[in-house]
Design a protein around this motif. Structure first.
Motif, PDB file in Angstrom:
ATOM      1  N   SER A 113       0.836  -1.209   0.000  1.00 20.30           N
ATOM      2  CA  SER A 113       0.000   0.000   0.000  1.00 20.30           C
ATOM      3  C   SER A 113       0.866   1.253   0.000  1.00 20.30           C
ATOM      4  CB  SER A 113      -0.929   0.015   1.214  1.00 20.30           C
ATOM      5  OG  SER A 113      -1.886  -1.009   1.101  1.00 20.30           O
ATOM      6  N   GLU A 114       1.950   1.231   0.770  1.00 20.66           N
ATOM      7  CA  GLU A 114       2.883   2.362   0.785  1.00 20.66           C
ATOM      8  C   GLU A 114       3.564   2.522  -0.570  1.00 20.66           C
ATOM      9  OE1 GLU A 114       3.675   4.583   3.305  1.00 20.66           O
ATOM     10  OE2 GLU A 114       2.105   3.708   4.550  1.00 20.66           O
ATOM     11  N   LEU A 115       3.997   1.438  -1.171  1.00 17.63           N
ATOM     12  CA  LEU A 115       4.677   1.498  -2.471  1.00 17.63           C
ATOM     13  C   LEU A 115       3.745   2.036  -3.558  1.00 17.63           C
ATOM     14  CD1 LEU A 115       6.692  -1.847  -2.397  1.00 17.63           C
ATOM     15  CD2 LEU A 115       7.640   0.475  -2.391  1.00 17.63           C
ATOM     16  N   ARG A 116       2.462   1.792  -3.410  1.00 18.74           N
ATOM     17  CA  ARG A 116       1.512   2.257  -4.418  1.00 18.74           C
ATOM     18  C   ARG A 116       1.203   3.748  -4.286  1.00 18.74           C
ATOM     19  NH1 ARG A 116      -2.941  -2.235  -5.405  1.00 18.74           N
ATOM     20  NH2 ARG A 116      -3.411  -0.809  -7.085  1.00 18.74           N
ATOM     21  N   ASP A 133      10.677  -4.181 -13.971  1.00 21.49           N
ATOM     22  CA  ASP A 133      10.158  -4.151 -15.329  1.00 21.49           C
ATOM     23  C   ASP A 133       8.911  -3.287 -15.348  1.00 21.49           C
ATOM     24  OD1 ASP A 133      10.075  -4.814 -18.039  1.00 21.49           O
ATOM     25  OD2 ASP A 133       8.817  -6.572 -17.697  1.00 21.49           O
ATOM     26  N   ILE A 134       8.663  -2.700 -16.490  1.00 14.26           N
ATOM     27  CA  ILE A 134       7.453  -1.905 -16.664  1.00 14.26           C
ATOM     28  C   ILE A 134       6.736  -2.371 -17.922  1.00 14.26           C
ATOM     29  CG2 ILE A 134       8.196   0.151 -15.443  1.00 14.26           C
ATOM     30  CD1 ILE A 134       9.093   1.333 -18.081  1.00 14.26           C
ATOM     31  N   ASN A 135       5.435  -2.281 -17.874  1.00 12.36           N
ATOM     32  CA  ASN A 135       4.620  -2.573 -19.041  1.00 12.36           C
ATOM     33  C   ASN A 135       3.700  -1.367 -19.206  1.00 12.36           C
ATOM     34  OD1 ASN A 135       3.056  -3.537 -21.087  1.00 12.36           O
ATOM     35  ND2 ASN A 135       2.380  -5.376 -20.011  1.00 12.36           N
ATOM     36  N   VAL A 136       4.092  -0.484 -20.132  1.00 15.17           N
ATOM     37  CA  VAL A 136       3.345   0.752 -20.356  1.00 15.17           C
ATOM     38  C   VAL A 136       3.099   0.867 -21.851  1.00 15.17           C
ATOM     39  CG1 VAL A 136       3.358   3.259 -20.103  1.00 15.17           C
ATOM     40  CG2 VAL A 136       4.527   1.840 -18.427  1.00 15.17           C
ATOM     41  N   GLY A 137       1.853   1.066 -22.193  1.00 20.68           N
ATOM     42  CA  GLY A 137       1.512   1.226 -23.600  1.00 20.68           C
ATOM     43  C   GLY A 137       0.410   2.251 -23.761  1.00 20.68           C
ATOM     44  N   TRP A 138       0.000   2.438 -24.992  1.00 25.53           N
ATOM     45  CA  TRP A 138      -1.049   3.415 -25.273  1.00 25.53           C
ATOM     46  C   TRP A 138      -2.413   2.920 -24.836  1.00 25.53           C
ATOM     47  CZ3 TRP A 138       0.550   8.058 -25.950  1.00 25.53           C
ATOM     48  CH2 TRP A 138       1.788   8.293 -26.536  1.00 25.53           C
ATOM     49  N   MET A 194       2.584  -4.653  -9.591  1.00 27.42           N
ATOM     50  CA  MET A 194       1.558  -3.693  -9.177  1.00 27.42           C
ATOM     51  C   MET A 194       0.944  -3.007 -10.386  1.00 27.42           C
ATOM     52  SD  MET A 194       3.480  -1.753  -5.998  1.00 27.42           S
ATOM     53  CE  MET A 194       4.889  -1.244  -6.998  1.00 27.42           C
ATOM     54  N   SER A 195      -0.374  -2.870 -10.344  1.00 28.42           N
ATOM     55  CA  SER A 195      -1.081  -2.082 -11.346  1.00 28.42           C
ATOM     56  C   SER A 195      -2.064  -1.192 -10.590  1.00 28.42           C
ATOM     57  CB  SER A 195      -1.798  -2.990 -12.352  1.00 28.42           C
ATOM     58  OG  SER A 195      -2.759  -3.791 -11.706  1.00 28.42           O
ATOM     59  N   ALA A 196      -2.906  -0.491 -11.306  1.00 26.95           N
ATOM     60  CA  ALA A 196      -3.787   0.496 -10.675  1.00 26.95           C
ATOM     61  C   ALA A 196      -4.698  -0.112  -9.611  1.00 26.95           C
ATOM     62  CB  ALA A 196      -4.625   1.199 -11.738  1.00 26.95           C
ATOM     63  N   LEU A 197      -5.223  -1.292  -9.868  1.00 24.69           N
ATOM     64  CA  LEU A 197      -6.227  -1.850  -8.965  1.00 24.69           C
ATOM     65  C   LEU A 197      -5.819  -3.124  -8.247  1.00 24.69           C
ATOM     66  CD1 LEU A 197      -9.383  -1.248 -11.185  1.00 24.69           C
ATOM     67  CD2 LEU A 197      -8.507   0.174  -9.322  1.00 24.69           C
TER      68      LEU A 197
END
Length: 146
Positions: free
Chosen positions: A23-26, A69-74, A99-102
């Protein structure tokens, strides 16, 4: 890697111990994670992990591993994966925190025991006790009398 039958139980144990830390990391902006991972600023990531853990775990129990690692796209939501290590007394757990938004998830990659038992279930019980012992004990607030 082949998953072993006791992996799921160990992931549940690790996740329950790290719930507040995650929760802190988010609370950290996703753009910061993206920049730190892309620019290989592992010291900054280590500082974030240490800061998030300091209120909940004994010093030195949780640390940043060797990358992320990151997974970021349009399309879709960004996903951040951090390689982390838990070091309760008597064991070291190498795992990935995603971790993701939810949601967040943990995948235990390897557990090293200082004095392993031939029984995986006994090792899992040891791990649960060792991780519980590494939590900081919070005392209840004292009521002020006026």
């Amino acid at each position: 890697m082949n998953r072993q039958p006791h992996s799921s139980a160990r992931e549940i144990i690790v996740a329950s111990v790290l719930r507040e830390v995650v929760s802190e990391l988010r609370l950290v902006d996703v753009a910061d994670y993206i920049a730190f991972i892309r620019l290989e600023q592992h010291g900054n990531l280590a500082d974030l992990v240490e800061s998030a853990a300091e209120l909940y775990l004994m010093p030195g129990t949780l640390g940043f591993g060797h990358g992320g690692d990151i997974n970021v796209g349009w399309t879709g939501e960004p996903t951040i994966t951090l390689d982390l290590q838990l070091k309760p007394r008597g064991a070291t757990i190498y795992f990935a925190l995603k971790m993701s938004a939810l949601k967040a998830s943990i995948e235990v990659n390897y557990v090293s025991f200082d004095d392993p038992s031939p029984d995986p279930a006994e090792n899992t019980r040891f791990l649960a006790h060792a991780l519980e012992a590494s939590r900081l004990q919070r005392s209840a607030p004292v009521a002020m009398r006026g």
